[in-house]
Design an enzyme around this catalytic site. Structure first.
Site, PDB file in Angstrom:
ATOM      1  N   LYS A  77       0.847  -1.194   0.000  1.00  0.00           N
ATOM      2  CA  LYS A  77       0.000   0.000   0.000  1.00  0.00           C
ATOM      3  C   LYS A  77       0.884   1.246   0.000  1.00  0.00           C
ATOM      4  CE  LYS A  77      -3.733   2.015   2.839  1.00  0.00           C
ATOM      5  NZ  LYS A  77      -4.555   1.835   4.062  1.00  0.00           N
ATOM      6  N   SER A 152      -9.518   1.732   3.426  1.00  0.00           N
ATOM      7  CA  SER A 152      -8.748   2.535   2.523  1.00  0.00           C
ATOM      8  C   SER A 152      -7.750   1.746   1.672  1.00  0.00           C
ATOM      9  CB  SER A 152      -7.973   3.583   3.328  1.00  0.00           C
ATOM     10  OG  SER A 152      -7.063   2.951   4.202  1.00  0.00           O
ATOM     11  N   SER A 176      -9.446  -0.811   7.569  1.00  0.00           N
ATOM     12  CA  SER A 176      -8.986  -0.642   6.187  1.00  0.00           C
ATOM     13  C   SER A 176      -8.366  -1.854   5.537  1.00  0.00           C
ATOM     14  CB  SER A 176      -7.991   0.509   6.100  1.00  0.00           C
ATOM     15  OG  SER A 176      -8.689   1.715   6.058  1.00  0.00           O
TER      16      SER A 176
HETATM   17  N1  GLN Z   1     -12.800   3.808   7.246  1.00  0.00           N
HETATM   18  C1  GLN Z   1     -11.997   4.149   8.381  1.00  0.00           C
HETATM   19  C2  GLN Z   1     -11.590   5.598   8.302  1.00  0.00           C
HETATM   20  O1  GLN Z   1     -11.882   6.222   7.306  1.00  0.00           O
HETATM   21  C3  GLN Z   1     -10.823   3.227   8.473  1.00  0.00           C
HETATM   22  C4  GLN Z   1      -9.591   3.714   7.852  1.00  0.00           C
HETATM   23  C5  GLN Z   1      -8.392   2.839   8.098  1.00  0.00           C
HETATM   24  O2  GLN Z   1      -8.488   1.782   8.716  1.00  0.00           O
HETATM   25  N2  GLN Z   1      -7.239   3.336   7.668  1.00  0.00           N
HETATM   26  O3  GLN Z   1     -11.019   6.122   9.209  1.00  0.00           O
END
Ligand code: GLN
Length: 483
Positions: A77, A152, A176
């Site tokens: 990532k 994400s 994420s």
């Molecule tokens: N959807 C969550 C957020 O927007 C999780 C993001 C993540 O785990 N990086 O914060």
């Protein structure tokens, strides 16, 4: 023709001379090039991956012992630093930034002879649930390109889903890794907080962030975890505990697990009825096999998402203050301005809308007039949740739930409705708030054709139980199973 099923089979094929690392790299480079519309990769390191593969093939031919991830094709990532390679966190503000050191997880991958194939698209600074917040365009779900892959870590999930990498590393601050794994029908593992060093992971919310793993099987994820976990002098929050040999987990039951689920989670009004039925069906099936599965009360379910967003935006507002147009990344070209104007213009030009919104929210909850009402209160709720987790795991080995309340949605469907997007995190943020390990495994399929997963959680640093039972469930292929 090259075929991939597992790291173990790939290693056997390499040893038997049925394939080579060079052939594997060619296969993945071609596969990535064949699906540009997915927008899963921001950059492919084709030439150096081929050179590395040739070197590994030569070593193997010369009789050298194979590393644990010998020739394994890994995508990372775009928030994980790989020395000498660009890393942008999906943001314009870091568009031209090059990593000056390796993340510890990357060092460990390379020590065991993995091949890093490229960096994968994601929501800007890992903030989002759909991979639509990347400054470099949205990622698409490979099963239905009109749908999001989740976020994400969307590019990392899609890469494993579409066979563009054998495994991927993502990051999980509130789901994420598990949520895109659910949307894409792959395995997504978030280890305990502190199991893997965060050194070289671009910070979003430091007391929540953890590197996670996408794979086609629990066994592959377990082996990668074994390699990248462990002590590190560069991260004072990483656990000093020895790393178990996760790679040797088996699919045969080694002990009888006691399982719990939160009653309120299955009764939640926001839960898609088909997902409720599938999870309930699995619970019934487990009970019919003599496994104890008990409902337990959890009255704070509706508080977990607000608590998560207060605390993570607070941490983000502090972490992201380093991107100021002076030390890193984008600097405004507006001339003749003072320092404050330079910060403001560079940050306004460099950060996308969602990141700006979260910095503002985080700054607000930390401001002197509101600190106690929001930040302190959220910390108190976090402590109550921590106590709850300890209470659950004093009586049970595993906690199960849906991973996400609904399957992959359409691109654009939720981008204007922030609250709806946040609510999709209801089942995943608990594990990050309390630091326990969690996994999503692709057991189910929705009538709309999309896959969805089961989430399992265990007590702190009990990944072995989590992986072992998940491998059993995957091998048993319950009646609702897709694969
Ligand atoms: N959807 C969550 C957020 O927007 C999780 C993001 C993540 O785990 N990086 O914060």
């Amino acid at each position: 023709m090259f075929r991939y099923s597992s790291i173990k089979d790939y290693h056997n094929a390499l040893q038997n001379g049925q394939t080579t690392c060079v052939e594997a790299v060619h296969f993945y480079v071609d596969a990535i090039a064949a699906r540009p519309g997915l927008n899963a990769f921001l950059e492919v390191f084709a030439q150096e991956a081929l050179a590395k593969a040739a070197e590994l093939d030569a070593h193997r031919a010369g009789g050298a012992k194979m590393g644990k991830l010998h020739g394994v094709i890994v995508g990372i990532k775009d928030v994980i630093c790989y020395k000498g390679h660009a890393v942008s966190a999906g943001s314009k503000i870091l568009e031209n930034f090059t990593s000056v050191y390796n993340a510890t997880a990357v060092d460990k991958l390379l020590e065991e002879e993995a091949i890093i194939i490229g960096r994968q698209n994601c929501d800007e600074f890992a903030m989002g649930s759909s991979s639509e917040n990347s400054a470099f365009g949205p990622v698409k779900n490979a099963l239905d390109e009109s749908r999001v892959p989740g976020g994400s870590s969307g590019g990392s999930a899609v890469s494993v889903q579409a066979g563009l990498a054998m495994v991927s590393l993502g990051s999980d601050t509130g789901g994420s890794v598990r949520q895109p794994a659910d949307f894409c029908g792959v395995v997504g593992l978030k280890p305990s907080y502190g199991r893997i060093s965060r050194y070289g992971l671009i910070a979003y919310a430091s007391s929540f962030d953890q590197i996670g793993i996408f794979a086609q099987s629990v066994e592959d994820a377990a082996l990668v975890l074994e390699v990248i976990a462990g002590k590190d002098n560069f991260d004072s929050t990483v656990s000093q505990q020895d790393v178990p040999a996760f790679g040797t987990i088996s699919q045969t039951p080694s002990k009888t697990y006691k399982i719990a689920y939160f009653k309120q989670a299955l009764e939640h009004l926001g839960l898609d009825p088909e997902i409720r039925t599938a999870v309930q069906g699995l619970i019934d099936q487990l009970r019919s096999q003599g496994i104890q599965v008990d409902p337990i009360e959890f009255n704070l379910l509706d508080q977990v998402v607000p608590t998560y967003y207060v605390l993570t935006t607070a941490e983000a507002s502090s972490n992201l203050s380093r991107f100021d147009g002076v030390r890193y990344g984008h600097r405004t070209s507006i001339a003749n301005i003072d320092l404050n104007q330079l910060y403001k213009a560079s940050r306004t030009e460099g950060f996308g809308k969602e990141v700006q919104r979260r910095i503002l929210l985080g700054t607000f909850v930390l401001s002197s007039g509101y600190f106690d009402a929001y930040f302190t209160k959220a910390q108190q709720v976090r402590r109550i949740l921590w106590n709850k987790a300890n209470e659950v795991f004093s009586g049970y080995d595993l906690l199960i739930s849906p991973t996400v309340p609904a399957p992959a949605f359409k691109l654009g469907e939720k981008s204007e409705d922030q609250v709806a997007m946040f609510l999709a995190d209801i089942y995943t943020v608990f594990a990050n708030l309390v630091g326990i390990p969690a996994i999503s495994i692709p057991l189910f399929q929705h009538s709309n054709g999309m896959p969805f997963g089961l989430q399992l959680m265990s007590s702190h640093f009990k990944e072995t139980d989590l992986l072992q039972f998940s491998a059993q469930l995957m091998a048993a292929k319950p009646s609702q199973s897709v694969k």
